[in-house]
Scaffold this active site. Sequence first.
Site, PDB file in Angstrom:
ATOM      1  N   ARG A   1       0.816  -1.231   0.000  1.00  0.00           N
ATOM      2  CA  ARG A   1       0.000   0.000   0.000  1.00  0.00           C
ATOM      3  C   ARG A   1       0.844   1.273   0.000  1.00  0.00           C
ATOM      4  O   ARG A   1       0.463   2.297   0.581  1.00  0.00           O
ATOM      5  CB  ARG A   1      -0.946   0.054   1.205  1.00  0.00           C
ATOM      6  CG  ARG A   1      -1.908  -1.086   1.319  1.00  0.00           C
ATOM      7  CD  ARG A   1      -2.951  -1.132   0.195  1.00  0.00           C
ATOM      8  NE  ARG A   1      -3.724  -2.344   0.335  1.00  0.00           N
ATOM      9  CZ  ARG A   1      -3.359  -3.527  -0.213  1.00  0.00           C
ATOM     10  NH1 ARG A   1      -2.284  -3.609  -0.981  1.00  0.00           N
ATOM     11  NH2 ARG A   1      -4.093  -4.589  -0.023  1.00  0.00           N
TER      12      ARG A   1
ATOM     13  N   SER B   1     -10.586  -0.211   4.252  1.00  0.00           N
ATOM     14  CA  SER B   1      -9.753  -0.400   5.445  1.00  0.00           C
ATOM     15  C   SER B   1      -9.070   0.914   5.814  1.00  0.00           C
ATOM     16  O   SER B   1      -8.378   1.516   4.994  1.00  0.00           O
ATOM     17  CB  SER B   1      -8.677  -1.446   5.166  1.00  0.00           C
ATOM     18  OG  SER B   1      -9.290  -2.696   4.989  1.00  0.00           O
TER      19      SER B   1
ATOM     20  N   GLU C   1      -3.975   3.642   6.314  1.00  0.00           N
ATOM     21  CA  GLU C   1      -3.895   3.406   4.865  1.00  0.00           C
ATOM     22  C   GLU C   1      -4.547   4.607   4.178  1.00  0.00           C
ATOM     23  O   GLU C   1      -4.089   5.091   3.151  1.00  0.00           O
ATOM     24  CB  GLU C   1      -4.648   2.105   4.533  1.00  0.00           C
ATOM     25  CG  GLU C   1      -4.685   1.785   3.060  1.00  0.00           C
ATOM     26  CD  GLU C   1      -5.263   0.394   2.790  1.00  0.00           C
ATOM     27  OE1 GLU C   1      -5.052  -0.543   3.599  1.00  0.00           O
ATOM     28  OE2 GLU C   1      -5.935   0.253   1.761  1.00  0.00           O
TER      29      GLU C   1
HETATM   30  C1  LIG Z   1     -15.757  -0.360   0.237  1.00  0.00           C
HETATM   31  C2  LIG Z   1     -14.282  -0.160  -0.049  1.00  0.00           C
HETATM   32  C3  LIG Z   1     -13.474  -1.272  -0.272  1.00  0.00           C
HETATM   33  C4  LIG Z   1     -12.103  -1.111  -0.523  1.00  0.00           C
HETATM   34  N1  LIG Z   1     -11.346  -2.224  -0.733  1.00  0.00           N
HETATM   35  C5  LIG Z   1     -10.017  -2.075  -0.998  1.00  0.00           C
HETATM   36  C6  LIG Z   1      -9.199  -3.234  -1.227  1.00  0.00           C
HETATM   37  O1  LIG Z   1      -9.651  -4.368  -1.216  1.00  0.00           O
HETATM   38  N2  LIG Z   1      -7.887  -3.036  -1.487  1.00  0.00           N
HETATM   39  C7  LIG Z   1      -7.329  -1.795  -1.513  1.00  0.00           C
HETATM   40  O2  LIG Z   1      -6.119  -1.658  -1.760  1.00  0.00           O
HETATM   41  N3  LIG Z   1      -8.085  -0.686  -1.307  1.00  0.00           N
HETATM   42  C8  LIG Z   1      -9.397  -0.794  -1.059  1.00  0.00           C
HETATM   43  N4  LIG Z   1     -10.178   0.312  -0.827  1.00  0.00           N
HETATM   44  C9  LIG Z   1      -9.539   1.640  -0.815  1.00  0.00           C
HETATM   45  C10 LIG Z   1      -9.497   2.382  -2.172  1.00  0.00           C
HETATM   46  O3  LIG Z   1     -10.563   1.975  -3.027  1.00  0.00           O
HETATM   47  C11 LIG Z   1      -8.152   2.164  -2.874  1.00  0.00           C
HETATM   48  O4  LIG Z   1      -7.073   2.649  -2.103  1.00  0.00           O
HETATM   49  C12 LIG Z   1      -8.113   2.859  -4.246  1.00  0.00           C
HETATM   50  O5  LIG Z   1      -6.932   2.482  -4.910  1.00  0.00           O
HETATM   51  C13 LIG Z   1      -8.182   4.375  -4.149  1.00  0.00           C
HETATM   52  O6  LIG Z   1      -8.445   4.878  -5.445  1.00  0.00           O
HETATM   53  P1  LIG Z   1      -9.177   6.282  -5.652  1.00  0.00           P
HETATM   54  O7  LIG Z   1      -9.266   6.542  -7.117  1.00  0.00           O
HETATM   55  O8  LIG Z   1     -10.450   6.346  -4.913  1.00  0.00           O
HETATM   56  O9  LIG Z   1      -8.092   7.240  -4.991  1.00  0.00           O
HETATM   57  P2  LIG Z   1      -8.363   8.549  -4.105  1.00  0.00           P
HETATM   58  O10 LIG Z   1      -8.974   8.156  -2.803  1.00  0.00           O
HETATM   59  O11 LIG Z   1      -9.059   9.585  -4.901  1.00  0.00           O
HETATM   60  O12 LIG Z   1      -6.861   9.008  -3.843  1.00  0.00           O
HETATM   61  C14 LIG Z   1      -5.983   8.198  -3.074  1.00  0.00           C
HETATM   62  C15 LIG Z   1      -4.569   8.797  -3.225  1.00  0.00           C
HETATM   63  O13 LIG Z   1      -4.138   8.644  -4.564  1.00  0.00           O
HETATM   64  C16 LIG Z   1      -3.777   9.913  -5.128  1.00  0.00           C
HETATM   65  N5  LIG Z   1      -4.111   9.855  -6.554  1.00  0.00           N
HETATM   66  C17 LIG Z   1      -5.300   9.514  -7.119  1.00  0.00           C
HETATM   67  N6  LIG Z   1      -5.182   9.511  -8.457  1.00  0.00           N
HETATM   68  C18 LIG Z   1      -3.890   9.853  -8.740  1.00  0.00           C
HETATM   69  C19 LIG Z   1      -3.137  10.009  -9.962  1.00  0.00           C
HETATM   70  N7  LIG Z   1      -3.702   9.834 -11.156  1.00  0.00           N
HETATM   71  N8  LIG Z   1      -1.825  10.345  -9.878  1.00  0.00           N
HETATM   72  C20 LIG Z   1      -1.231  10.541  -8.670  1.00  0.00           C
HETATM   73  N9  LIG Z   1      -1.886  10.425  -7.489  1.00  0.00           N
HETATM   74  C21 LIG Z   1      -3.205  10.067  -7.538  1.00  0.00           C
HETATM   75  C22 LIG Z   1      -4.570  10.939  -4.341  1.00  0.00           C
HETATM   76  O14 LIG Z   1      -3.950  12.208  -4.372  1.00  0.00           O
HETATM   77  C23 LIG Z   1      -4.532  10.307  -2.947  1.00  0.00           C
HETATM   78  O15 LIG Z   1      -3.308  10.604  -2.306  1.00  0.00           O
HETATM   79  C24 LIG Z   1     -11.545   0.186  -0.580  1.00  0.00           C
HETATM   80  C25 LIG Z   1     -12.375   1.311  -0.381  1.00  0.00           C
HETATM   81  C26 LIG Z   1     -13.727   1.138  -0.129  1.00  0.00           C
HETATM   82  C27 LIG Z   1     -14.606   2.357   0.050  1.00  0.00           C
END
Ligand SMILES: Cc1cc2nc3c(=O)[nH]c(=O)nc-3n(C[C@H](O)[C@H](O)[C@H](O)COP(=O)(O)OP(=O)(O)OC[C@H]3O[C@@H](n4cnc5c(N)ncnc54)[C@H](O)[C@@H]3O)c2cc1C
Length: 289
Positions: A162, A210, A280
């Site tokens: 992560r 998480s 995380e």
């Molecule tokens: C119900 C639920 C289940 C989940 N299950 C999992 C799981 O099984 N495994 C897991 O790893 N995660 C899980 N997550 C967490 C989350 O979905 C992941 O971490 C996901 O990768 C975040 O993506 P996002 O587009 O929403 O990022 P955001 O929340 O929008 O951003 C997260 C970070 O990434 C940065 N970022 C986003 N896009 C870019 C880009 N293009 N370039 C540079 N930086 C960027 C942002 O600035 C921020 O720091 C879960 C979340 C929920 C709500």
Amino acid sequence: MTGNNIILNEPLSRHTSWKVGGLADVFFTPNDRNDLSHFLKSNDGSITWLGNGTNILVRDGGVRDVVISTKKAFKEIELMDKSSCKAEVGVSCFELAMYATKNNLGPAAFFSGIPGSIGGALTMNAGCFGHETWEFVKSVEVIDRNGVIHHLDPKEFSISYRSVSFPFPLWFLSCEMIFPDEGVTTMEELKSLRDSRIERQPLSENTCGSVFKNPEGNHAGDLIERSGLKGFRIGGCSISEKHANFIVNDKGATARDIETLINHIQNTVKDRFGIDLDTEVRIIGEHDE
Ligand SMILES: Cc1cc2nc3c(=O)[nH]c(=O)nc-3n(C[C@H](O)[C@H](O)[C@H](O)COP(=O)(O)OP(=O)(O)OC[C@H]3O[C@@H](n4cnc5c(N)ncnc54)[C@H](O)[C@@H]3O)c2cc1C
């Protein structure tokens, strides 16, 4: 860059899965690479990047300066050959998993339950069910603070659980992913992973997945549960009864409620087990007055 893809004072609660967060001074959704590059060249303030907002806690005071959102842009995905594809960062992980089932790519089923974008998955090295995003990354396209685009090899990044360290300040635009030939992603697999998540996680509620990383040799959820905290509430949020590593915004929580609960969990687990829980979830923005 056009005026209609810039919004002033946009509530970030509209763009995060916890449904909390104050205003962004400037909220910019680029139409394409040129638009984004021009914007970066002509604005020298600080930038916050947002994917689907599923791993981020925005404080109630919001974010000064600019938030760039890729949720409605960079949505292309294309097959490169029989075992690889190129996905732009606005594609959702679920869309990538579906694409893999249609094009006999595998193993990509694990992406289906991650509600984030490919950009977020690259930044977080998102993963589950024994796989992580960067296992499959062949190359990435990124943009720097001056709006210049680069193509980089995964070797230029430091990848761990992560966590991804960048060679210089950058944001992702797309990636090429290669999936090994053995096995393909099937709809049956997607359904079975979905059923297993529904059973264990509060998927229909406002959460960020998480909250804490699993410490070496332990599960954060287990430590929280053994601390007697399941169901514990602060203000409008509580620790899920279904999965103790999830905080649920079930009664109109503020970001302050959630951050206070995060701190309470960390202190309780430290007192009980002597273990530090690292978030995380990324916490950004300013406290309200
Ligand atoms: C119900 C639920 C289940 C989940 N299950 C999992 C799981 O099984 N495994 C897991 O790893 N995660 C899980 N997550 C967490 C989350 O979905 C992941 O971490 C996901 O990768 C975040 O993506 P996002 O587009 O929403 O990022 P955001 O929340 O929008 O951003 C997260 C970070 O990434 C940065 N970022 C986003 N896009 C870019 C880009 N293009 N370039 C540079 N930086 C960027 C942002 O600035 C921020 O720091 C879960 C979340 C929920 C709500």
